[in-house]
Motif scaffolding. Structure first.
Motif, mmCIF file in Angstrom:
data_model
loop_
_atom_site.group_PDB
_atom_site.id
_atom_site.type_symbol
_atom_site.label_atom_id
_atom_site.label_comp_id
_atom_site.label_asym_id
_atom_site.label_seq_id
_atom_site.Cartn_x
_atom_site.Cartn_y
_atom_site.Cartn_z
ATOM 1 N N HIS A 117 0.858 -1.171 0.000
ATOM 2 C CA HIS A 117 0.000 0.000 0.000
ATOM 3 C C HIS A 117 0.906 1.236 0.000
ATOM 4 N N MET A 118 0.767 2.068 -1.011
ATOM 5 C CA MET A 118 1.574 3.279 -1.154
ATOM 6 C C MET A 118 0.676 4.490 -0.882
ATOM 7 N N VAL A 119 1.097 5.344 0.039
ATOM 8 C CA VAL A 119 0.281 6.500 0.419
ATOM 9 C C VAL A 119 1.110 7.769 0.180
ATOM 10 N N VAL A 120 0.574 8.672 -0.618
ATOM 11 C CA VAL A 120 1.294 9.893 -0.983
ATOM 12 C C VAL A 120 0.571 11.089 -0.365
ATOM 13 N N LEU A 121 1.304 11.880 0.435
ATOM 14 C CA LEU A 121 0.707 13.013 1.136
ATOM 15 C C LEU A 121 1.105 14.330 0.482
ATOM 16 N N ASP A 122 0.312 15.347 0.746
ATOM 17 C CA ASP A 122 0.609 16.705 0.274
ATOM 18 C C ASP A 122 0.966 17.546 1.490
ATOM 19 N N SER A 123 2.272 17.760 1.705
ATOM 20 C CA SER A 123 2.713 18.522 2.886
ATOM 21 C C SER A 123 2.966 19.988 2.554
ATOM 22 N N SER A 124 2.622 20.418 1.347
ATOM 23 C CA SER A 124 2.870 21.826 0.997
ATOM 24 C C SER A 124 1.917 22.729 1.795
ATOM 25 N N ASP A 125 2.413 23.911 2.159
ATOM 26 C CA ASP A 125 1.653 24.833 3.014
ATOM 27 C C ASP A 125 1.887 26.255 2.518
ATOM 28 N N PRO A 126 1.412 26.552 1.285
ATOM 29 C CA PRO A 126 1.733 27.844 0.695
ATOM 30 C C PRO A 126 1.242 29.006 1.549
ATOM 31 N N PRO A 127 1.999 30.122 1.665
ATOM 32 C CA PRO A 127 3.269 30.387 0.960
ATOM 33 C C PRO A 127 4.495 29.997 1.790
ATOM 34 N N GLN A 128 4.319 29.142 2.786
ATOM 35 C CA GLN A 128 5.449 28.773 3.645
ATOM 36 C C GLN A 128 6.406 27.825 2.908
ATOM 37 N N VAL A 129 7.665 27.846 3.323
ATOM 38 C CA VAL A 129 8.647 26.878 2.806
ATOM 39 C C VAL A 129 8.547 25.596 3.638
ATOM 40 N N ARG A 147 -8.001 1.396 6.986
ATOM 41 C CA ARG A 147 -8.806 0.642 6.021
ATOM 42 C C ARG A 147 -8.022 -0.561 5.497
ATOM 43 N N GLN A 148 -6.703 -0.372 5.348
ATOM 44 C CA GLN A 148 -5.863 -1.464 4.849
ATOM 45 C C GLN A 148 -4.890 -1.920 5.930
ATOM 46 N N ALA A 149 -5.475 -2.113 7.117
ATOM 47 C CA ALA A 149 -4.681 -2.527 8.280
ATOM 48 C C ALA A 149 -3.927 -3.807 7.968
ATOM 49 N N HIS A 150 -2.714 -3.872 8.450
ATOM 50 C CA HIS A 150 -1.826 -5.036 8.364
ATOM 51 C C HIS A 150 -1.229 -5.254 6.983
ATOM 52 N N GLN A 151 -1.575 -4.380 6.029
ATOM 53 C CA GLN A 151 -0.926 -4.486 4.719
ATOM 54 C C GLN A 151 0.372 -3.668 4.759
ATOM 55 N N PRO A 152 1.509 -4.254 4.342
ATOM 56 C CA PRO A 152 2.749 -3.460 4.402
ATOM 57 C C PRO A 152 2.604 -2.176 3.593
ATOM 58 N N THR A 153 3.044 -1.072 4.200
ATOM 59 C CA THR A 153 2.730 0.257 3.663
ATOM 60 C C THR A 153 3.963 1.154 3.642
ATOM 61 N N VAL A 154 4.030 1.988 2.619
ATOM 62 C CA VAL A 154 5.069 3.012 2.507
ATOM 63 C C VAL A 154 4.361 4.357 2.367
ATOM 64 N N VAL A 155 4.872 5.363 3.073
ATOM 65 C CA VAL A 155 4.277 6.704 3.027
ATOM 66 C C VAL A 155 5.297 7.659 2.394
ATOM 67 N N PHE A 156 4.825 8.523 1.511
ATOM 68 C CA PHE A 156 5.671 9.517 0.843
ATOM 69 C C PHE A 156 5.144 10.918 1.142
#
Ligand SMILES: [Fe+2]
Ligand SMILES: [Fe+2]
Length: 255
Positions: A117-129, A147-156
């Motif tokens: 399970h690959m999860v991609v987040l949006d950490s941008s916080d305009p106009p901050q760096v 929802r996908q408990a126990h499935q090996p997961t990577v977060v980006f």
């Protein structure tokens, strides 16, 4: 039957200018990105996918997004994107994701590859760096992981959630990261959290969680408080090998 082993490539921080000849701190970002694409295309077997974890462009111009897109389109494998502080969501959506009309909404999503399970987040916080994950996205993350408990997961994501010991960069990390870390701690099936933003390689362990940053495809920053701000190390990218429920990773430098 277990899913077959596979690998993917993480690259980050291409920092493309509209002018393909433009150099920045001794590197030509457009040439570096082309070299990265060329190297990835030469891999045999090919990775399952590639992900660029933010700062696609160095300036807010249509020419920069178009050049980034043109180079990245050379990859033979599917490519995913996370939003960095230099990227404008609506421009990334318009010029890279080809959305019409392009919204300014957070770009967080998930997908599955080879049982992971690959999860991609949006950490941008305009106009901050610096970065931020707001309450709505945090709730989405919690639900998505559970929802996908126990499935090996990577977060980006783009920003580093934990301090790395470089004061000027740590000022620009993910702000208010504690609730984010708590969500990850409640999901022991999350193996690794991969990000860019700091333009150098690092690894941290916190309980079951592995945190790692990747060198930039463009210029490099010094990785300790005692280094110069910029480093002369070559650009790099990360290879991540997944087999069963285990993960190993190595950085490759594009010398
Ligand atoms: Fe960057
Ligand atoms: Fe960044």
């Amino acid at each position: 039957m277990k899913d077959a082993p596979f690998y993917f490539v993480q690259m980050s921080d291409a920092h493309i200018f509209g002018d393909p000849a433009r150099e920045f701190h001794g590197t030509n970002p457009a040439r570096n990105l082309r070299a990265a694409v060329h190297w990835i295309n030469s891999l045999d077997p090919q990775p399952e996918f590639c992900i660029h974890t933010g700062d696609a462009v160095a300036e807010e111009s249509e020419a920069a997004y178009r050049l980034f897109n043109e180079e990245i389109a050379g990859l033979k494998v599917p490519v995913y994107f996370a939003v960095g502080n230099h990227d404008h969501r609506s421009s990334l959506r318009r010029f890279v994701l080809n959305e019409t009309p392009a919204s300014d909404a957070s770009y967080a999503y998930d997908f599955e590859v080879g049982g992971w399970h690959m999860v991609v987040l949006d950490s941008s916080d305009p106009p901050q760096v610096s970065g931020r994950i707001d309450a709505a996205q945090l709730l989405w993350l919690e639900r998505t992981l559970q929802r996908q408990a126990h499935q090996p997961t990577v977060v980006f994501l783009h920003h580093h959630p934990l301090p790395l010991g470089v004061p000027w960069l740590d000022e620009l990390r993910l702000k208010d990261a504690t609730p984010f870390i708590e969500v990850l701690r409640r999901a022991p099936w999350v193996r690794s959290v991969f990000y860019g933003h700091v333009h150098f390689e690092s690894h941290l362990t916190l309980g079951h969680l592995h945190f790692a940053s990747v060198p930039a495809v463009s210029f490099q920053f010094g990785e300790t408080a005692w280094c110069d701000k910029f480093s002369s190390l070559p650009p790099g990218l990360r290879l991540v090998y997944l087999e069963g429920e285990s993960l190993r990773t190595v950085v490759h430098r594009l010398a």
